[in-house]
Design an enzyme around this catalytic site. Structure first.
Site, mmCIF file in Angstrom:
data_model
loop_
_atom_site.group_PDB
_atom_site.id
_atom_site.type_symbol
_atom_site.label_atom_id
_atom_site.label_comp_id
_atom_site.label_asym_id
_atom_site.label_seq_id
_atom_site.Cartn_x
_atom_site.Cartn_y
_atom_site.Cartn_z
ATOM 1 N N CYS A 320 2.351 24.114 221.032
ATOM 2 C CA CYS A 320 3.050 24.519 219.809
ATOM 3 C C CYS A 320 3.144 23.361 218.822
ATOM 4 O O CYS A 320 3.803 23.483 217.788
ATOM 5 C CB CYS A 320 4.440 25.053 220.133
ATOM 6 S SG CYS A 320 5.513 23.862 220.972
ATOM 7 N N GLU A 354 0.013 27.326 216.535
ATOM 8 C CA GLU A 354 -0.144 27.257 217.987
ATOM 9 C C GLU A 354 -1.636 27.052 218.299
ATOM 10 O O GLU A 354 -2.499 27.663 217.643
ATOM 11 C CB GLU A 354 0.332 28.560 218.617
ATOM 12 C CG GLU A 354 0.709 28.444 220.077
ATOM 13 C CD GLU A 354 2.211 28.288 220.273
ATOM 14 O OE1 GLU A 354 2.651 28.325 221.421
ATOM 15 O OE2 GLU A 354 2.944 28.138 219.271
#
Length: 362
Positions: A320, A354
Protein backbone atom coordinates in the site's frame (compact mmCIF):
# COMPACT_ATOMS: atom_id res chain seq x y z
CA UNK A 1 -13.29 26.26 0.59
CA UNK A 2 -12.50 23.34 -1.74
CA UNK A 3 -13.64 19.80 -1.08
CA UNK A 4 -12.05 16.75 -2.74
CA UNK A 5 -13.21 16.40 -6.35
CA UNK A 6 -14.80 13.14 -7.45
CA UNK A 7 -15.31 13.80 -11.15
CA UNK A 8 -15.57 10.60 -13.23
CA UNK A 9 -14.54 12.57 -16.31
CA UNK A 10 -11.11 13.10 -14.71
CA UNK A 11 -10.62 9.55 -13.48
CA UNK A 12 -8.78 7.97 -16.44
CA UNK A 13 -6.25 10.81 -16.64
CA UNK A 14 -5.58 10.72 -12.89
CA UNK A 15 -5.02 6.96 -12.97
CA UNK A 16 -2.72 7.28 -15.99
CA UNK A 17 -0.63 9.77 -14.03
CA UNK A 18 -0.29 7.37 -11.11
CA UNK A 19 0.70 4.50 -13.40
CA UNK A 20 3.33 6.72 -15.07
CA UNK A 21 4.81 7.59 -11.66
CA UNK A 22 4.92 3.91 -10.72
CA UNK A 23 6.82 3.06 -13.91
CA UNK A 24 9.25 5.92 -13.36
CA UNK A 25 9.86 5.02 -9.70
CA UNK A 26 10.52 1.35 -10.47
CA UNK A 27 12.44 1.83 -13.74
CA UNK A 28 15.81 1.24 -11.99
CA UNK A 29 14.61 -2.29 -11.14
CA UNK A 30 13.70 -3.15 -14.76
CA UNK A 31 10.03 -3.50 -13.93
CA UNK A 32 7.86 -5.24 -16.56
CA UNK A 33 4.85 -3.44 -17.98
CA UNK A 34 2.39 -3.47 -15.07
CA UNK A 35 -1.12 -4.83 -15.32
CA UNK A 36 -3.47 -1.96 -14.44
CA UNK A 37 -6.62 -2.56 -12.42
CA UNK A 38 -8.86 0.53 -12.23
CA UNK A 39 -11.59 1.26 -9.73
CA UNK A 40 -15.17 2.16 -10.38
CA UNK A 41 -15.10 5.99 -10.56
CA UNK A 42 -17.92 6.34 -8.01
CA UNK A 43 -19.47 4.32 -5.14
CA UNK A 44 -16.37 2.21 -4.49
CA UNK A 45 -15.63 2.73 -0.79
CA UNK A 46 -16.91 0.15 1.69
CA UNK A 47 -15.68 2.21 4.65
CA UNK A 48 -16.40 5.84 5.50
CA UNK A 49 -16.00 7.96 8.63
CA UNK A 50 -17.56 11.35 9.29
CA UNK A 51 -17.50 13.91 12.06
CA UNK A 52 -20.98 15.06 13.00
CA UNK A 53 -21.57 18.80 13.13
CA UNK A 54 -24.38 20.14 15.34
CA UNK A 55 -26.07 23.46 14.58
CA UNK A 56 -29.10 23.96 16.77
CA UNK A 57 -31.55 21.13 16.09
CA UNK A 58 -29.70 20.16 12.93
CA UNK A 59 -26.88 17.64 12.62
CA UNK A 60 -24.81 17.12 9.46
CA UNK A 61 -21.99 14.96 8.21
CA UNK A 62 -18.86 17.05 8.02
CA UNK A 63 -15.54 16.99 6.19
CA UNK A 64 -12.51 19.18 6.71
CA UNK A 65 -10.22 21.01 4.31
CA UNK A 66 -6.57 20.12 5.11
CA UNK A 67 -5.72 23.82 4.74
CA UNK A 68 -8.17 24.73 7.54
CA UNK A 69 -8.62 21.50 9.54
CA UNK A 70 -10.66 23.10 12.34
CA UNK A 71 -13.40 24.46 10.09
CA UNK A 72 -16.07 21.85 9.23
CA UNK A 73 -17.82 21.70 5.88
CA UNK A 74 -21.29 20.15 5.94
CA UNK A 75 -21.90 17.63 3.14
CA UNK A 76 -25.10 16.25 1.72
CA UNK A 77 -23.63 13.05 0.30
CA UNK A 78 -20.31 11.28 -0.33
CA UNK A 79 -19.91 10.09 -3.95
CA UNK A 80 -17.17 7.51 -3.23
CA UNK A 81 -19.37 5.64 -0.72
CA UNK A 82 -20.64 2.20 -1.71
CA UNK A 83 -24.35 1.86 -2.42
CA UNK A 84 -25.39 0.61 1.08
CA UNK A 85 -23.63 3.58 2.70
CA UNK A 86 -24.96 6.13 0.21
CA UNK A 87 -28.51 4.89 0.73
CA UNK A 88 -28.20 4.94 4.53
CA UNK A 89 -26.59 8.37 4.96
CA UNK A 90 -29.69 10.58 4.45
CA UNK A 91 -31.96 8.15 6.29
CA UNK A 92 -29.62 8.04 9.27
CA UNK A 93 -29.30 11.82 9.41
CA UNK A 94 -33.10 12.22 9.35
CA UNK A 95 -33.46 9.61 12.11
CA UNK A 96 -30.84 11.36 14.25
CA UNK A 97 -32.53 14.76 13.93
CA UNK A 98 -35.86 13.15 14.89
CA UNK A 99 -34.46 11.51 18.04
CA UNK A 100 -32.70 13.55 20.71
CA UNK A 101 -31.49 10.40 22.50
CA UNK A 102 -29.56 9.30 19.42
CA UNK A 103 -28.38 12.78 18.45
CA UNK A 104 -27.21 14.24 21.76
CA UNK A 105 -23.42 14.65 21.90
CA UNK A 106 -22.94 12.42 18.88
CA UNK A 107 -19.37 13.08 17.76
CA UNK A 108 -18.65 10.72 14.86
CA UNK A 109 -20.28 8.12 12.60
CA UNK A 110 -18.39 5.22 11.00
CA UNK A 111 -19.88 3.13 8.20
CA UNK A 112 -18.75 -0.34 7.12
CA UNK A 113 -20.40 -2.16 4.21
CA UNK A 114 -19.78 -5.31 2.19
CA UNK A 115 -20.11 -6.25 -1.47
CA UNK A 116 -22.79 -8.68 -0.33
CA UNK A 117 -24.89 -5.75 0.92
CA UNK A 118 -24.47 -5.88 4.71
CA UNK A 119 -24.07 -2.63 6.65
CA UNK A 120 -22.73 -1.65 10.07
CA UNK A 121 -22.98 1.82 11.60
CA UNK A 122 -20.94 2.87 14.63
CA UNK A 123 -22.16 5.94 16.53
CA UNK A 124 -19.48 7.55 18.73
CA UNK A 125 -20.47 9.85 21.60
CA UNK A 126 -19.05 12.28 24.12
CA UNK A 127 -21.39 10.98 26.84
CA UNK A 128 -22.34 7.71 28.56
CA UNK A 129 -25.03 5.65 26.82
CA UNK A 130 -28.10 4.57 28.79
CA UNK A 131 -30.90 2.05 28.29
CA UNK A 132 -32.94 4.68 26.45
CA UNK A 133 -30.17 4.92 23.88
CA UNK A 134 -30.16 1.15 23.37
CA UNK A 135 -33.91 1.11 22.85
CA UNK A 136 -33.71 3.89 20.27
CA UNK A 137 -30.74 2.23 18.57
CA UNK A 138 -32.66 -1.06 18.33
CA UNK A 139 -35.46 0.74 16.50
CA UNK A 140 -32.91 2.45 14.27
CA UNK A 141 -31.27 -0.88 13.39
CA UNK A 142 -34.63 -2.30 12.30
CA UNK A 143 -35.43 0.81 10.26
CA UNK A 144 -32.10 0.86 8.42
CA UNK A 145 -31.55 -2.91 8.23
CA UNK A 146 -28.10 -2.44 9.75
CA UNK A 147 -25.98 -3.54 12.67
CA UNK A 148 -25.68 -0.62 15.11
CA UNK A 149 -22.86 -0.07 17.60
CA UNK A 150 -22.71 2.68 20.20
CA UNK A 151 -19.38 3.78 21.60
CA UNK A 152 -18.35 6.22 24.28
CA UNK A 153 -15.45 6.31 26.69
CA UNK A 154 -14.94 2.76 28.09
CA UNK A 155 -18.32 1.71 26.70
CA UNK A 156 -19.48 -0.34 23.72
CA UNK A 157 -23.10 -1.38 23.11
CA UNK A 158 -23.82 -3.75 20.22
CA UNK A 159 -27.27 -3.90 18.65
CA UNK A 160 -27.18 -7.01 16.50
CA UNK A 161 -23.55 -8.08 16.00
CA UNK A 162 -20.23 -6.29 15.79
CA UNK A 163 -19.12 -7.97 12.57
CA UNK A 164 -20.25 -8.42 8.98
CA UNK A 165 -19.95 -11.39 6.64
CA UNK A 166 -18.50 -10.49 3.28
CA UNK A 167 -19.01 -12.77 0.29
CA UNK A 168 -16.87 -12.47 -2.84
CA UNK A 169 -17.23 -14.39 -6.10
CA UNK A 170 -13.78 -15.36 -7.39
CA UNK A 171 -12.88 -17.85 -10.13
CA UNK A 172 -16.04 -19.86 -9.60
CA UNK A 173 -15.68 -19.88 -5.80
CA UNK A 174 -17.79 -17.98 -3.28
CA UNK A 175 -15.41 -16.73 -0.59
CA UNK A 176 -16.78 -15.82 2.84
CA UNK A 177 -15.03 -13.50 5.30
CA UNK A 178 -15.67 -12.10 8.75
CA UNK A 179 -15.12 -8.36 9.09
CA UNK A 180 -15.01 -7.18 12.71
CA UNK A 181 -15.89 -3.63 13.69
CA UNK A 182 -12.74 -1.60 14.27
CA UNK A 183 -10.46 -4.09 12.49
CA UNK A 184 -8.86 -3.60 9.10
CA UNK A 185 -10.71 -4.61 5.96
CA UNK A 186 -10.08 -3.69 2.34
CA UNK A 187 -11.82 -0.36 1.59
CA UNK A 188 -12.42 -0.89 -2.13
CA UNK A 189 -14.20 -4.21 -2.49
CA UNK A 190 -14.14 -4.58 -6.27
CA UNK A 191 -10.45 -3.64 -6.51
CA UNK A 192 -9.77 -6.11 -3.70
CA UNK A 193 -11.46 -8.79 -5.82
CA UNK A 194 -9.04 -7.88 -8.65
CA UNK A 195 -6.09 -8.09 -6.25
CA UNK A 196 -7.17 -11.57 -5.17
CA UNK A 197 -7.55 -12.68 -8.76
CA UNK A 198 -4.11 -11.33 -9.74
CA UNK A 199 -2.42 -13.01 -6.76
CA UNK A 200 -4.10 -16.34 -7.52
CA UNK A 201 -3.04 -16.17 -11.17
CA UNK A 202 0.58 -15.48 -10.18
CA UNK A 203 0.56 -18.43 -7.75
CA UNK A 204 -0.93 -20.88 -10.24
CA UNK A 205 1.35 -23.83 -10.90
CA UNK A 206 4.02 -22.94 -8.32
CA UNK A 207 3.01 -25.71 -5.89
CA UNK A 208 4.75 -26.51 -2.64
CA UNK A 209 3.86 -24.69 0.58
CA UNK A 210 3.13 -21.03 1.30
CA UNK A 211 4.26 -18.81 4.18
CA UNK A 212 2.02 -15.77 4.57
CA UNK A 213 2.85 -12.82 6.81
CA UNK A 214 0.38 -10.08 7.87
CA UNK A 215 -2.63 -12.21 6.87
CA UNK A 216 -5.22 -9.99 8.58
CA UNK A 217 -8.70 -11.52 8.43
CA UNK A 218 -7.51 -14.11 5.89
CA UNK A 219 -8.35 -12.00 2.84
CA UNK A 220 -5.60 -13.51 0.67
CA UNK A 221 -5.25 -16.71 2.72
CA UNK A 222 -8.68 -18.00 1.77
CA UNK A 223 -8.13 -17.21 -1.92
CA UNK A 224 -4.60 -18.64 -2.19
CA UNK A 225 -4.85 -21.75 0.02
CA UNK A 226 -6.12 -24.13 -2.73
CA UNK A 227 -3.03 -23.28 -4.84
CA UNK A 228 -0.62 -24.76 -2.29
CA UNK A 229 -0.09 -27.98 -0.39
CA UNK A 230 -0.01 -26.33 3.02
CA UNK A 231 -0.12 -22.74 4.26
CA UNK A 232 1.37 -21.25 7.42
CA UNK A 233 -0.29 -17.86 8.00
CA UNK A 234 0.72 -15.35 10.66
CA UNK A 235 -0.97 -12.29 12.12
CA UNK A 236 -0.34 -10.39 15.36
CA UNK A 237 -3.82 -8.86 15.94
CA UNK A 238 -6.12 -11.04 18.07
CA UNK A 239 -9.37 -9.87 16.41
CA UNK A 240 -7.86 -10.46 12.97
CA UNK A 241 -6.74 -13.97 13.94
CA UNK A 242 -10.27 -14.69 15.19
CA UNK A 243 -11.72 -13.41 11.91
CA UNK A 244 -9.21 -15.42 9.85
CA UNK A 245 -10.06 -18.64 11.70
CA UNK A 246 -13.77 -17.95 11.11
CA UNK A 247 -13.11 -17.41 7.40
CA UNK A 248 -11.11 -20.62 7.09
CA UNK A 249 -13.93 -22.61 8.68
CA UNK A 250 -16.62 -20.82 6.65
CA UNK A 251 -14.78 -21.73 3.45
CA UNK A 252 -14.02 -25.33 4.51
CA UNK A 253 -10.27 -24.77 4.16
CA UNK A 254 -8.24 -27.33 6.09
CA UNK A 255 -4.67 -26.88 4.84
CA UNK A 256 -3.93 -23.64 6.73
CA UNK A 257 -2.28 -23.32 10.13
CA UNK A 258 -2.72 -19.92 11.84
CA UNK A 259 -0.22 -18.61 14.38
CA UNK A 260 -0.49 -15.30 16.22
CA UNK A 261 3.01 -13.98 15.71
CA UNK A 262 4.61 -10.83 14.34
CA UNK A 263 6.77 -10.89 11.23
CA UNK A 264 9.99 -10.45 13.19
CA UNK A 265 9.02 -13.32 15.53
CA UNK A 266 8.27 -15.74 12.70
CA UNK A 267 11.49 -14.64 10.98
CA UNK A 268 13.41 -15.43 14.15
CA UNK A 269 11.71 -18.81 14.57
CA UNK A 270 12.27 -19.69 10.90
CA UNK A 271 16.00 -19.02 11.14
CA UNK A 272 16.43 -21.12 14.29
CA UNK A 273 16.05 -18.45 16.95
CA UNK A 274 14.39 -18.92 20.31
CA UNK A 275 11.44 -21.24 20.85
CA UNK A 276 7.98 -19.69 20.85
CA UNK A 277 5.12 -21.20 22.83
CA UNK A 278 2.71 -20.01 20.13
CA UNK A 279 4.54 -22.29 17.69
CA UNK A 280 3.82 -25.42 19.73
CA UNK A 281 2.70 -28.18 17.37
CA UNK A 282 4.09 -26.39 14.29
CA UNK A 283 7.00 -28.25 12.71
CA UNK A 284 8.60 -25.64 10.47
CA UNK A 285 11.09 -28.17 9.12
CA UNK A 286 8.24 -30.25 7.66
CA UNK A 287 7.11 -27.46 5.33
CA UNK A 288 8.35 -27.23 1.75
CA UNK A 289 8.03 -23.48 1.33
CA UNK A 290 8.25 -22.28 -2.26
CA UNK A 291 6.52 -18.93 -1.85
CA UNK A 292 6.33 -16.06 0.62
CA UNK A 293 3.23 -13.85 0.51
CA UNK A 294 3.48 -10.36 1.99
CA UNK A 295 0.86 -7.65 2.52
CA UNK A 296 2.58 -5.47 5.16
CA UNK A 297 1.58 -2.14 6.71
CA UNK A 298 2.71 1.11 5.11
CA UNK A 299 6.07 0.90 6.88
CA UNK A 300 7.02 -2.14 4.77
CA UNK A 301 9.37 -4.92 5.87
CA UNK A 302 11.83 -4.81 8.75
CA UNK A 303 15.41 -6.03 8.39
CA UNK A 304 14.66 -9.51 9.77
CA UNK A 305 11.75 -10.06 7.39
CA UNK A 306 13.85 -8.87 4.44
CA UNK A 307 16.48 -11.41 5.41
CA UNK A 308 13.81 -14.10 5.60
CA UNK A 309 12.39 -13.09 2.21
CA UNK A 310 15.79 -13.30 0.53
CA UNK A 311 15.77 -17.09 1.00
CA UNK A 312 12.52 -17.77 -0.87
CA UNK A 313 12.21 -18.79 -4.50
CA UNK A 314 9.08 -16.68 -5.02
CA UNK A 315 7.84 -13.57 -3.23
CA UNK A 316 4.31 -12.30 -3.84
CA UNK A 317 4.26 -8.78 -2.44
CA UNK A 318 1.16 -6.55 -2.16
CA UNK A 319 2.06 -3.04 -1.01
CA UNK A 320 0.00 0.00 0.00
CA UNK A 321 3.09 2.24 -0.09
CA UNK A 322 5.24 2.41 -3.25
CA UNK A 323 8.00 4.24 -1.35
CA UNK A 324 8.65 1.45 1.15
CA UNK A 325 8.13 -1.11 -1.62
CA UNK A 326 10.96 0.55 -3.58
CA UNK A 327 13.24 0.34 -0.55
CA UNK A 328 12.37 -3.32 0.02
CA UNK A 329 12.90 -4.24 -3.64
CA UNK A 330 16.27 -2.47 -3.57
CA UNK A 331 17.27 -4.54 -0.52
CA UNK A 332 16.32 -7.73 -2.39
CA UNK A 333 18.02 -6.78 -5.67
CA UNK A 334 20.97 -9.09 -5.12
CA UNK A 335 18.76 -12.18 -4.81
CA UNK A 336 15.53 -11.44 -6.69
CA UNK A 337 14.21 -9.81 -9.84
CA UNK A 338 10.74 -8.44 -10.62
CA UNK A 339 9.01 -11.03 -12.80
CA UNK A 340 5.54 -9.41 -12.90
CA UNK A 341 3.95 -6.20 -11.70
CA UNK A 342 0.49 -4.75 -11.19
CA UNK A 343 -1.11 -1.58 -9.88
CA UNK A 344 -4.49 -1.47 -8.18
CA UNK A 345 -6.33 1.83 -7.78
CA UNK A 346 -7.81 1.30 -4.33
CA UNK A 347 -8.09 5.06 -3.69
CA UNK A 348 -9.26 7.00 -6.76
CA UNK A 349 -8.68 10.76 -6.86
CA UNK A 350 -5.77 10.51 -4.38
CA UNK A 351 -2.02 9.98 -4.84
CA UNK A 352 -2.24 6.55 -3.14
CA UNK A 353 -1.63 3.46 -5.25
CA UNK A 354 -1.64 -0.21 -4.28
CA UNK A 355 1.07 -2.25 -6.00
CA UNK A 356 1.65 -5.94 -6.61
CA UNK A 357 4.96 -7.60 -7.49
CA UNK A 358 6.01 -11.16 -8.14
CA UNK A 359 9.70 -11.45 -7.29
CA UNK A 360 11.59 -14.57 -8.35
CA UNK A 361 15.06 -15.75 -7.38
CA UNK A 362 17.83 -14.77 -9.79
Amino acid sequence: MPLPSYNPAEYDALLAGKVARFKEDFAPFVVPEPAVFPSAPLHYRLRAEFRMWHDGARVDYAMFDPAEPKLPIAIEDFPPAAAPISAAMPRLRDALMACEVLKRKLFQVDFLATLSGELMITLIYHRPLEETWEAAATELAATLGAQIIGRSRKQKIVVGRDWLQEEIELNGRRLRYKQIEGSFSQPNGEVNRKMLGWACARAEGIGGDLLELYCGNGNFTVALAPQFGRVLATEVSKPSVEAANYSLEANAIDNVTMVRMSSDEISDAYTGGREYRRMDGVDLASYHFTTLFLDPPRSGLDAGTLQLASGFENILYISCNPLTLQANVAALQATHRIAEAAVFDQFPYTHHLECGLLLTRR
